[in-house]
Design a protein around this motif. Structure first.
Motif, PDB file in Angstrom:
ATOM      1  N   UNK A 160       0.810  -1.216   0.000  1.00  0.00           N
ATOM      2  CA  UNK A 160       0.000   0.000   0.000  1.00  0.00           C
ATOM      3  C   UNK A 160       0.840   1.260   0.000  1.00  0.00           C
ATOM      4  N   UNK A 161       1.955   1.247   0.736  1.00  0.00           N
ATOM      5  CA  UNK A 161       2.849   2.406   0.749  1.00  0.00           C
ATOM      6  C   UNK A 161       3.493   2.597  -0.616  1.00  0.00           C
ATOM      7  N   UNK A 162       3.935   1.506  -1.244  1.00  0.00           N
ATOM      8  CA  UNK A 162       4.532   1.623  -2.578  1.00  0.00           C
ATOM      9  C   UNK A 162       3.511   2.138  -3.587  1.00  0.00           C
ATOM     10  N   UNK A 163       2.262   1.674  -3.460  1.00  0.00           N
ATOM     11  CA  UNK A 163       1.218   2.152  -4.372  1.00  0.00           C
ATOM     12  C   UNK A 163       0.949   3.635  -4.176  1.00  0.00           C
ATOM     13  N   UNK A 197      12.612   1.751  -6.241  1.00  0.00           N
ATOM     14  CA  UNK A 197      12.529   1.392  -7.662  1.00  0.00           C
ATOM     15  C   UNK A 197      11.432   0.350  -7.893  1.00  0.00           C
ATOM     16  N   UNK A 198      11.214  -0.517  -6.916  1.00  0.00           N
ATOM     17  CA  UNK A 198      10.128  -1.480  -7.043  1.00  0.00           C
ATOM     18  C   UNK A 198       8.782  -0.772  -7.102  1.00  0.00           C
ATOM     19  N   UNK A 199       8.702   0.399  -6.460  1.00  0.00           N
ATOM     20  CA  UNK A 199       7.444   1.146  -6.449  1.00  0.00           C
ATOM     21  C   UNK A 199       7.176   1.879  -7.762  1.00  0.00           C
ATOM     22  N   UNK A 200       8.132   1.891  -8.680  1.00  0.00           N
ATOM     23  CA  UNK A 200       7.967   2.672  -9.905  1.00  0.00           C
ATOM     24  C   UNK A 200       6.934   2.078 -10.852  1.00  0.00           C
ATOM     25  N   UNK A 201       6.756   0.758 -10.865  1.00  0.00           N
ATOM     26  CA  UNK A 201       5.887   0.134 -11.868  1.00  0.00           C
ATOM     27  C   UNK A 201       5.139  -1.033 -11.257  1.00  0.00           C
ATOM     28  N   UNK A 218      -0.503  -7.095 -14.588  1.00  0.00           N
ATOM     29  CA  UNK A 218      -0.297  -6.344 -13.343  1.00  0.00           C
ATOM     30  C   UNK A 218       0.488  -7.232 -12.391  1.00  0.00           C
ATOM     31  N   UNK A 219       1.319  -6.627 -11.551  1.00  0.00           N
ATOM     32  CA  UNK A 219       2.196  -7.398 -10.673  1.00  0.00           C
ATOM     33  C   UNK A 219       2.548  -6.577  -9.450  1.00  0.00           C
ATOM     34  N   UNK A 220       3.162  -7.232  -8.479  1.00  0.00           N
ATOM     35  CA  UNK A 220       3.675  -6.558  -7.290  1.00  0.00           C
ATOM     36  C   UNK A 220       4.718  -7.468  -6.648  1.00  0.00           C
ATOM     37  N   UNK A 221       5.560  -6.869  -5.840  1.00  0.00           N
ATOM     38  CA  UNK A 221       6.615  -7.626  -5.191  1.00  0.00           C
ATOM     39  C   UNK A 221       7.678  -8.117  -6.146  1.00  0.00           C
ATOM     40  N   UNK A 222       7.820  -7.484  -7.304  1.00  0.00           N
ATOM     41  CA  UNK A 222       8.799  -7.884  -8.318  1.00  0.00           C
ATOM     42  C   UNK A 222       9.969  -6.902  -8.241  1.00  0.00           C
ATOM     43  N   UNK A 223      11.114  -7.399  -7.818  1.00  0.00           N
ATOM     44  CA  UNK A 223      12.246  -6.511  -7.553  1.00  0.00           C
ATOM     45  C   UNK A 223      13.180  -6.359  -8.734  1.00  0.00           C
ATOM     46  N   UNK A 224      13.201  -7.346  -9.654  1.00  0.00           N
ATOM     47  CA  UNK A 224      14.089  -7.226 -10.807  1.00  0.00           C
ATOM     48  C   UNK A 224      13.475  -7.990 -11.976  1.00  0.00           C
ATOM     49  N   UNK A 225      14.100  -7.856 -13.138  1.00  0.00           N
ATOM     50  CA  UNK A 225      13.538  -8.460 -14.351  1.00  0.00           C
ATOM     51  C   UNK A 225      13.882  -9.931 -14.497  1.00  0.00           C
ATOM     52  N   UNK A 287      18.033  -4.731 -13.697  1.00  0.00           N
ATOM     53  CA  UNK A 287      17.179  -3.626 -13.294  1.00  0.00           C
ATOM     54  C   UNK A 287      15.787  -4.146 -12.945  1.00  0.00           C
ATOM     55  N   UNK A 288      14.942  -3.232 -12.468  1.00  0.00           N
ATOM     56  CA  UNK A 288      13.582  -3.601 -12.128  1.00  0.00           C
ATOM     57  C   UNK A 288      12.627  -3.292 -13.263  1.00  0.00           C
ATOM     58  N   UNK A 289      11.352  -3.662 -13.116  1.00  0.00           N
ATOM     59  CA  UNK A 289      10.363  -3.352 -14.147  1.00  0.00           C
ATOM     60  C   UNK A 289      10.243  -1.855 -14.441  1.00  0.00           C
ATOM     61  N   UNK A 290      10.639  -1.024 -13.493  1.00  0.00           N
ATOM     62  CA  UNK A 290      10.601   0.414 -13.734  1.00  0.00           C
ATOM     63  C   UNK A 290      11.558   0.869 -14.814  1.00  0.00           C
ATOM     64  N   UNK A 291      12.503  -0.012 -15.228  1.00  0.00           N
ATOM     65  CA  UNK A 291      13.432   0.339 -16.300  1.00  0.00           C
ATOM     66  C   UNK A 291      12.813   0.157 -17.678  1.00  0.00           C
TER      67      UNK A 291
END
Length: 591
Positions: A160-163, A197-201, A218-225, A287-291
């Motif tokens: 929830x905080x990341x969102x 960075x996990x919170x970016x996407x 849609x996803x969550x808790x994904x730290x890298x690709x 990198x993470x999904x935010x990349x």
């Protein structure tokens, strides 16, 4: 016990308002009682502490201790809620001040700044000449940065905080900058940076090249690709997914990427795709999904056929976070066509360790345009070329498959063999109609002949050359004899009977024959002796006489077990430290 806990929460609020010196004692009482009360009671207590935290946000020491207490309740299993958002908001303010302190400290000397818990009056005096009236605030920001970091690291484990931060890009961007500044000096900010960075996407448009299908996930808790790749395989491939072609990931890979506890990280995942942004940007798995680049307001990635096989260890970078991914929808063909129109060309992006593919050749002037490439099928995969049938060339014992040549006309050159007697090619208009390659057939009159059908007339021959080397008569003296003026050039040796390269050259230029190789193949020849026949003066000194005493440049190239020389030790420099360790090629956190 519940009443005692509620009383301790009230004591914290009272101490923060009236007796700050008693705050830590009240906070300790809440710590002791938190594990003994139900979750609902802890949730109510966290809500009350959030109001106290907001009321004292600019009382730096009080706010930092309250933030730590809120983080402790979240660690006990309570959702962070508004408390997490408030802690991150206060970190953004105090973190900016800490960054100012760090910048001025580095300008005034080469030594590292003190740990936040060791800040003193002398620390403030050092930055005062540069900051003047801002010096007390900047020093205070550095003083509380460690406690806020501990609290923020816990709050960011809450989805929830990341969102909430994802909905506030400005604050998220400021926090990412703060974390990158402080992470070299305060350990907690390294993990904070990764969680930010996990919170970016949390959403992606996924285009699968081979099937030309487009999905929104849609996803969550994904730290890298690495983790994203595994979860995409699980969600899309096979009947268990969305019937995308491919090999299903192993169950232990999926468990490791989602919620497996105490993951030993012993399995090796084999990737099936290259991840490439729709705009042609290579997406690094570290990198993470935010990349993944944003195109028209959405992050979009293309799953390309793999260009370089690669693998990685299973495991999540943050094992205490559960990862998941689900397909929200598959886009209609019309919507998918819009996304494919934005995508880079098929095969135009390959793994960075491979050379870039050459650009496609420009069409000839006046040539008709190439047909549109179908979705997901690179043009290189469209096997349009149909090889011509094998034709007979008049060899004895084989039936001819074309009209016989006209009497008295010179025989054409064998397929693909250039004429050795010069002469210009026949004019295009004089080439007879297309027939068999071994007879009178050529290319159709009025059109240019393809590159493999030019047949220059043999103007200096008196008899046609045999088209089959196996049926040609041997020259005087047998095969391999030196050519004279009265003999023809020797054809190559028959297959299966290898001929030494010196003998093959003897009939051309005997003076160019190099000396024979060493008498015994069991006595290896050093590569430095090979050019001796070309330039004796350039020969370096020979290697050591004993293979048990090799010339080495590092300890890693020492002799192999048993005292034998490592294979190739003379011919290659030793590998750098760490290269031979396969784990050195992977990310450090996966070791």
């Amino acid at each position: 016990m519940i009443e005692d806990f509620r009383g301790a929460i009230g004591a914290v609020a009272d101490a923060a308002e009236n007796q700050p010196s008693q705050l830590r004692a009240a906070v300790s009482a809440v710590f002791r009682l938190a594990d003994r009360v139900p979750a609902d009671t802890r949730i109510d207590g966290l809500a009350a502490l959030t109001e106290t935290l907001r009321a004292h946000r600019w009382s730096a020491g009080v706010a930092a201790d309250l933030a730590l207490l809120c983080g402790a309740l979240v660690e006990s299993g309570v959702p962070a809620g508004p408390a997490g958002v408030e802690v991150m908001s206060q970190l953004a303010e105090y973190g900016k001040l800490a960054g100012v302190f760090l910048h001025v400290w580095q300008k005034s000397g080469d030594d590292a700044p003190p740990h936040p818990s060791e800040v003193s009056e002398a620390s403030e005096e050092r930055v005062t000449p540069e900051l003047e009236q801002l010096a007390p605030l900047a020093t205070t920001g550095w003083w509380v940065s460690h406690r806020y970091g501990l609290a923020a690291k816990t709050m960011l484990t809450d989805s929830g905080v990341r969102a909430a931060l994802r909905e506030d890009p400005r604050t998220l961007g400021e926090l990412i900058v703060i974390a990158s500044q402080l992470r070299p000096y305060i350990e907690e900010y390294g993990e904070i940076a990764e969680l930010l960075h996990m919170a970016e996407a949390d959403r992606l448009v996924v285009l699968h090249r081979h099937s030309a299908r487009v999905f929104r996930v849609r996803f969550d808790g994904v730290s890298d690709n690495f983790q994203l790749h595994t979860l995409l395989e699980d969600a899309l491939i096979g009947d268990e997914g969305r019937a995308v072609p491919g090999r299903r990931p192993l169950p232990e890979w999926v468990a490791s990427a989602t919620d497996l506890q105490d993951d030993p990280r012993t399995s090796i995942v084999e990737g099936q795709w290259d991840l490439v942004g729709v705009d042609g940007t290579w997406v690094d798995r570290e990198a993470g999904p935010g990349a993944v680049p944003v195109v028209d307001g959405e992050r979009a990635v293309v799953l390309e056929p793999i260009s370089l096989p690669h693998s990685w260890r299973t495991g999540r970078r943050h094992p205490h976070l559960t990862g998941w991914l689900r397909v929200e929808e598959e886009l209609s063909p019309e919507e998918g066509a819009v996304w494919w129109s934005r995508a880079h060309a098929s095969g135009s992006v390959v793994h960075p360790m491979l050379p870039a593919p050459p650009p496609p050749p420009a069409p000839a002037p006046g040539a008709p345009p190439l047909p549109a490439e179908p979705w997901g099928v690179p043009q290189a995969y469209q096997h349009d070329f149909v090889p011509p049938p094998v034709q007979d060339h008049g060899a004895p014992g084989h039936a001819a498959q074309g009209p016989a040549p006209d009497a008295g006309s010179p025989a054409p050159e064998p397929w693909g063999a250039p004429s050795a007697h010069g002469g210009a090619p026949a004019p295009v208009d004089d080439v007879p109609a297309h027939g068999t390659r071994g007879g009178t057939g050529g290319h159709r009159a009025g059109t240019p002949a393809p590159y493999d059908e030019w047949e220059a007339p043999a103007t200096e021959r008196t008899a046609p050359a045999p088209s089959d080397p196996w049926d040609a008569p041997a020259p005087p003296g047998g095969w391999g004899a030196p050519a004279t003026e009265s003999t023809v050039s020797a054809p190559p040796e028959p297959w299966g009977e290898p001929q030494d390269f010196r003998e093959a050259l003897a009939w051309e230029d005997p003076a160019a024959v190099p000396p024979p190789p060493p008498a015994s193949w069991e006595e290896p020849q050093d590569f430095r002796e090979a050019p001796a026949w070309e330039n004796p003066a350039a020969v370096p000194p020979p290697p050591p006489a004993s293979w048990e005493e090799p010339v080495v440049r590092s300890a890693r190239s020492a002799t192999a077990p048993g005292g034998s020389r490592p294979l190739g030790a003379v011919h290659m420099d030793p590998l750098p430290e760490g290269v031979s360790d396969s784990s050195g090629w992977g990310p450090s956190w996966k070791d």
